[in-house]
Design a protein around this motif. Structure first.
Motif, PDB file in Angstrom:
ATOM      1  N   HIS A   1     151.004  54.511 180.585  1.00  0.00           N
ATOM      2  CA  HIS A   1     151.788  53.891 181.654  1.00  0.00           C
ATOM      3  C   HIS A   1     152.616  54.975 182.333  1.00  0.00           C
ATOM      4  CE1 HIS A   1     153.819  50.746 183.836  1.00  0.00           C
ATOM      5  NE2 HIS A   1     154.999  51.088 183.343  1.00  0.00           N
ATOM      6  N   SER A   2     152.155  55.422 183.507  1.00  0.00           N
ATOM      7  CA  SER A   2     152.756  56.583 184.171  1.00  0.00           C
ATOM      8  C   SER A   2     153.027  56.364 185.654  1.00  0.00           C
ATOM      9  CB  SER A   2     151.834  57.800 184.010  1.00  0.00           C
ATOM     10  OG  SER A   2     151.514  58.037 182.667  1.00  0.00           O
TER      11      SER A   2
ATOM     12  N   THR B   1     148.240  46.047 181.750  1.00  0.00           N
ATOM     13  CA  THR B   1     146.909  46.544 181.374  1.00  0.00           C
ATOM     14  C   THR B   1     146.973  47.328 180.071  1.00  0.00           C
ATOM     15  OG1 THR B   1     146.167  46.627 183.671  1.00  0.00           O
ATOM     16  CG2 THR B   1     144.984  48.004 182.089  1.00  0.00           C
ATOM     17  N   LEU B   2     147.955  48.220 179.925  1.00  0.00           N
ATOM     18  CA  LEU B   2     148.070  48.983 178.677  1.00  0.00           C
ATOM     19  C   LEU B   2     148.290  48.041 177.497  1.00  0.00           C
ATOM     20  CD1 LEU B   2     148.201  51.593 177.089  1.00  0.00           C
ATOM     21  CD2 LEU B   2     150.633  51.776 177.699  1.00  0.00           C
ATOM     22  N   GLY B   3     149.140  47.036 177.681  1.00  0.00           N
ATOM     23  CA  GLY B   3     149.341  46.060 176.612  1.00  0.00           C
ATOM     24  C   GLY B   3     148.059  45.338 176.255  1.00  0.00           C
TER      25      GLY B   3
ATOM     26  N   ASN C   1     154.923  54.917 177.275  1.00  0.00           N
ATOM     27  CA  ASN C   1     154.125  53.965 176.484  1.00  0.00           C
ATOM     28  C   ASN C   1     154.938  53.280 175.393  1.00  0.00           C
ATOM     29  OD1 ASN C   1     151.894  54.931 177.891  1.00  0.00           O
ATOM     30  ND2 ASN C   1     151.235  56.276 176.234  1.00  0.00           N
ATOM     31  N   ASP C   2     156.090  53.833 175.058  1.00  0.00           N
ATOM     32  CA  ASP C   2     156.752  53.467 173.804  1.00  0.00           C
ATOM     33  C   ASP C   2     157.066  51.974 173.706  1.00  0.00           C
ATOM     34  OD1 ASP C   2     158.260  54.957 171.361  1.00  0.00           O
ATOM     35  OD2 ASP C   2     159.443  53.236 172.040  1.00  0.00           O
ATOM     36  N   GLU C   3     157.771  51.444 174.687  1.00  0.00           N
ATOM     37  CA  GLU C   3     158.158  50.035 174.621  1.00  0.00           C
ATOM     38  C   GLU C   3     156.939  49.117 174.656  1.00  0.00           C
ATOM     39  OE1 GLU C   3     162.507  50.079 176.805  1.00  0.00           O
ATOM     40  OE2 GLU C   3     160.703  50.151 178.052  1.00  0.00           O
ATOM     41  N   ILE C   4     155.943  49.475 175.459  1.00  0.00           N
ATOM     42  CA  ILE C   4     154.733  48.651 175.576  1.00  0.00           C
ATOM     43  C   ILE C   4     153.976  48.645 174.254  1.00  0.00           C
ATOM     44  CG2 ILE C   4     152.556  48.382 176.826  1.00  0.00           C
ATOM     45  CD1 ILE C   4     153.966  49.987 179.124  1.00  0.00           C
ATOM     46  N   MET C   5     153.863  49.816 173.615  1.00  0.00           N
ATOM     47  CA  MET C   5     153.173  49.930 172.333  1.00  0.00           C
ATOM     48  C   MET C   5     153.870  49.100 171.258  1.00  0.00           C
ATOM     49  SD  MET C   5     153.067  53.345 169.935  1.00  0.00           S
ATOM     50  CE  MET C   5     154.879  53.326 169.864  1.00  0.00           C
TER      51      MET C   5
ATOM     52  N   LEU D   1     155.872  46.516 171.607  1.00  0.00           N
ATOM     53  CA  LEU D   1     155.725  45.090 171.888  1.00  0.00           C
ATOM     54  C   LEU D   1     154.323  44.618 171.522  1.00  0.00           C
ATOM     55  CD1 LEU D   1     156.799  42.451 173.039  1.00  0.00           C
ATOM     56  CD2 LEU D   1     156.132  43.253 175.322  1.00  0.00           C
ATOM     57  N   ALA D   2     153.309  45.432 171.835  1.00  0.00           N
ATOM     58  CA  ALA D   2     151.931  45.051 171.516  1.00  0.00           C
ATOM     59  C   ALA D   2     151.746  44.893 170.008  1.00  0.00           C
ATOM     60  CB  ALA D   2     150.962  46.097 172.062  1.00  0.00           C
ATOM     61  N   VAL D   3     152.331  45.797 169.233  1.00  0.00           N
ATOM     62  CA  VAL D   3     152.219  45.745 167.772  1.00  0.00           C
ATOM     63  C   VAL D   3     152.925  44.499 167.229  1.00  0.00           C
ATOM     64  CG1 VAL D   3     153.125  46.857 165.691  1.00  0.00           C
ATOM     65  CG2 VAL D   3     151.868  48.198 167.382  1.00  0.00           C
ATOM     66  N   LYS D   4     154.124  44.229 167.720  1.00  0.00           N
ATOM     67  CA  LYS D   4     154.862  43.057 167.253  1.00  0.00           C
ATOM     68  C   LYS D   4     154.110  41.767 167.593  1.00  0.00           C
ATOM     69  CE  LYS D   4     159.491  45.089 167.584  1.00  0.00           C
ATOM     70  NZ  LYS D   4     160.820  45.019 168.234  1.00  0.00           N
ATOM     71  N   ARG D   5     153.614  41.700 168.816  1.00  0.00           N
ATOM     72  CA  ARG D   5     152.918  40.499 169.262  1.00  0.00           C
ATOM     73  C   ARG D   5     151.630  40.278 168.482  1.00  0.00           C
ATOM     74  NH1 ARG D   5     152.151  41.313 175.183  1.00  0.00           N
ATOM     75  NH2 ARG D   5     150.431  42.626 174.455  1.00  0.00           N
ATOM     76  N   PHE D   6     150.907  41.367 168.213  1.00  0.00           N
ATOM     77  CA  PHE D   6     149.625  41.228 167.538  1.00  0.00           C
ATOM     78  C   PHE D   6     149.790  40.755 166.095  1.00  0.00           C
ATOM     79  CE2 PHE D   6     145.798  42.792 165.389  1.00  0.00           C
ATOM     80  CZ  PHE D   6     144.833  42.232 166.211  1.00  0.00           C
ATOM     81  N   ALA D   7     150.814  41.263 165.413  1.00  0.00           N
ATOM     82  CA  ALA D   7     151.013  40.885 164.007  1.00  0.00           C
ATOM     83  C   ALA D   7     151.407  39.418 163.857  1.00  0.00           C
ATOM     84  CB  ALA D   7     152.078  41.775 163.377  1.00  0.00           C
ATOM     85  N   LEU D   8     151.843  38.790 164.927  1.00  0.00           N
ATOM     86  CA  LEU D   8     152.184  37.370 164.858  1.00  0.00           C
ATOM     87  C   LEU D   8     150.951  36.481 164.790  1.00  0.00           C
ATOM     88  CD1 LEU D   8     155.109  37.181 167.454  1.00  0.00           C
ATOM     89  CD2 LEU D   8     155.286  37.036 164.953  1.00  0.00           C
TER      90      LEU D   8
END
Length: 263
Positions: A85-86, A101-103, A130-134, A136-143
């Motif tokens: 994300h740049s 898209t990155l998420g 990328n940090d915040e998106i990454m 959030l993606a990890v937290k959301r996926f583990a749910l």
């Protein structure tokens, strides 16, 4: 430790490794890094730290069966995701994914790994955007999936054994820290001599918020500072090598800790 690259495995090997192993995904970017560093700096550096960390774990792995409980399980290293994300670097040049898209890409990669048999996944990031998106993606996926997922940005994982760092400019962007690391890892890609950075007044609000705890973004700031956060002219390959080794030791310890907590 058994260390493999996903690209080189057969599907049966991938399935077997997923039963007890850890899938490791580096994530980088392709974006402007001032005038002296290449577009792929973030991708190159996260790959370097990951490779050094895995080499350390290989060398530390006990050889005797009596020490088997100290060993690290099989690690399958995925190809680095080269885009991040740049949008803040599109004033010059970048290949940027939107946050959505990155998420979604991270979600699809994680979902594919779980479907392929993995229960433990670690994402290692090399780009601040990328940090915040990454995370959030990890937290959301583990749910929604029966999986244990970890995420980190490589510069945050120090072993605390080296005093060569400068917290005031770490990680920064295209400055002393990243340039020192690149001089150690890929000196042929650094355009030298690195020019001194002209001081910018007032300093950008994203780096100098008007009050502690505030996140402040103002339109045009990245272009105004020419896409770099601090002076890179004093960058040094020896210090960069020590900083890389320190981050690699930190990542190796984080992998061990993740393994112990997620068995």
């Amino acid at each position: 430790m058994s260390q493999s690259r996903l690209t080189e495995l057969t599907w049966r090997q991938v399935r077997r490794a997923g039963e007890r192993g850890i899938a490791l995904l580096p994530v980088g970017s392709q974006e402007q890094h001032a005038g002296h560093l290449p577009m792929g700096t973030d991708t190159l550096l996260v790959e370097e730290v990951v490779d050094r960390a895995l080499d350390l774990l290989d060398r530390e792995a006990p050889e005797s069966p009596e020490s088997a409980e100290l060993s690290v399980p099989e690690i399958v290293r995925l190809p680095a995701l080269p885009f991040g994300h740049s949008p803040h670097h599109l004033f010059a040049a970048a290949v940027s994914l939107s946050a959505a898209t990155l998420g979604a890409v991270l979600d699809d990669v994680l979902d594919s790994l779980v479907t392929s048999g993995y229960h433990r996944i670690m994402v290692v990031n090399g780009h601040g955007g990328n940090d915040e998106i990454m995370r959030l993606a990890v937290k959301r996926f583990a749910l929604r999936a029966r999986v244990t997922v970890a995420a980190c940005s490589y510069w945050t994982l120090t072993a605390g054994e080296d005093e060569a760092g400068r917290p005031d400019v770490t990680p920064g962007h295209a400055g002393w820290f990243e340039t020192s690391l690149m001089l150690a890892a890929h000196p042929g890609l650094v355009r030298t001599p690195v020019p001194a950075r002209t001081p910018v007044e007032p300093p950008p609000l994203f780096d100098h918020p008007p009050h502690p705890g505030l996140t402040v973004e103002r339109h045009g700031e990245w272009e105004r500072v020419d896409g770099s956060t601090d002076d890179a002219s004093g960058a040094d390959a020896d210090r960069g090598g020590r900083l890389l080794d320190d981050r690699a030791r930190g990542l190796a310890r984080a992998i061990r800790a993740f393994d112990a907590a997620s068995r």
